[in-house]
Design an enzyme around this catalytic site. Structure first.
Site, short mmCIF file in Angstrom:
data_model
loop_
_atom_site.label_atom_id
_atom_site.label_comp_id
_atom_site.label_asym_id
_atom_site.label_seq_id
_atom_site.Cartn_x
_atom_site.Cartn_y
_atom_site.Cartn_z
N ASP A 251 0.87 -1.18 0.00
CA ASP A 251 0.00 0.00 0.00
C ASP A 251 0.91 1.23 0.00
OD1 ASP A 251 0.98 0.17 2.56
OD2 ASP A 251 -0.96 0.25 3.55
N CYS B 203 3.39 -3.23 4.11
CA CYS B 203 2.49 -2.16 4.53
C CYS B 203 3.14 -1.50 5.74
CB CYS B 203 1.06 -2.66 4.79
SG CYS B 203 0.87 -3.76 6.19
N THR C 251 2.69 -1.60 9.19
CA THR C 251 3.07 -2.51 10.27
C THR C 251 3.35 -3.93 9.79
OG1 THR C 251 0.77 -3.11 10.59
CG2 THR C 251 1.61 -1.30 11.96
N HIS D 51 11.00 -23.09 10.08
CA HIS D 51 9.97 -23.75 10.89
C HIS D 51 8.58 -23.67 10.28
CE1 HIS D 51 12.38 -23.59 14.95
NE2 HIS D 51 13.09 -24.08 13.94
N HIS E 171 8.70 -30.17 11.67
CA HIS E 171 7.89 -29.02 11.30
C HIS E 171 6.89 -29.32 10.18
CE1 HIS E 171 10.38 -26.65 13.90
NE2 HIS E 171 11.46 -27.08 13.26
#
Ligand code: RB5
Length: 155
Positions: free
Chosen positions: A14, A71, A73, A104, A139
């Site tokens: 964004d 973006c 955060t 993982h 995993h």
């Protein structure tokens, strides 16, 4: 002579991730990837789902192996991408977290929190994510348990 086919990697952001996206896209090209820029194409305000969904769709359907989202955060883009089956989008703010997300969690989408990392950090995180293989082993089963079986979202 055999011609090697470049891996296509889509990238999208964004407005909050726009400037860093331009730099990460250049770095990906320099590393030899076929970069597919899905926008946004300016710092003008946008809605992150409009750019995250098309990229996640490509990863979800297997058209591409992996993609990069940005973006402010990293959170909004990760919520969007992780709604798509078979997408494992990881927000990474250090190279160590990016490497663990590969080892993982077999993360097939890297999400960069552009407002909280430097350009230098972004590049180091990108490289760690690109270069680190999934460990499999213990995993593998855990990653398989992530997917929901039913269309109504139940196990
Ligand atoms: C945009 O202001 C910001 O909300 C967005 O980039 C992102 O951080 C959302 O999760």
């Amino acid at each position: 002579m055999t011609e090697s086919v470049k891996e296509r990697i889509p990238i999208a952001s964004d407005h909050a991730g726009f400037e860093m996206k331009e730099k990460i896209a250049k770095a990906l090209s320099a590393l030899g990837f076929d970069v597919q820029d899905l926008g946004t194409s300016s710092p003008a305000s946008t809605d992150y789902p409009d750019f995250g969904h098309p990229l996640a769709e490509e990863v979800s359907t297997g058209e591409v192996k992996r993609g990069v989202l940005l973006c402010g955060t990293g959170l909004g883009m990760s919520y969007v991408a992780n709604r798509h089956p078979h997408v494992r989008a990881a927000v990474a703010w250090t190279p160590e977290i990016a490497a663990l997300a590969r080892k993982h969690n077999d993360a097939n989408v890297l999400v960069l929190p552009a407002r909280f990392i430097s350009d230098e950090d972004g590049l180091a995180i990108l490289k760690a994510w690109l270069d680190t293989p999934f460990e499999g082993g213990r995993h593998q089963g855990r990653v398989e348990k992530i997917e929901l079986d039913d269309e109504d979202g139940t196990k």
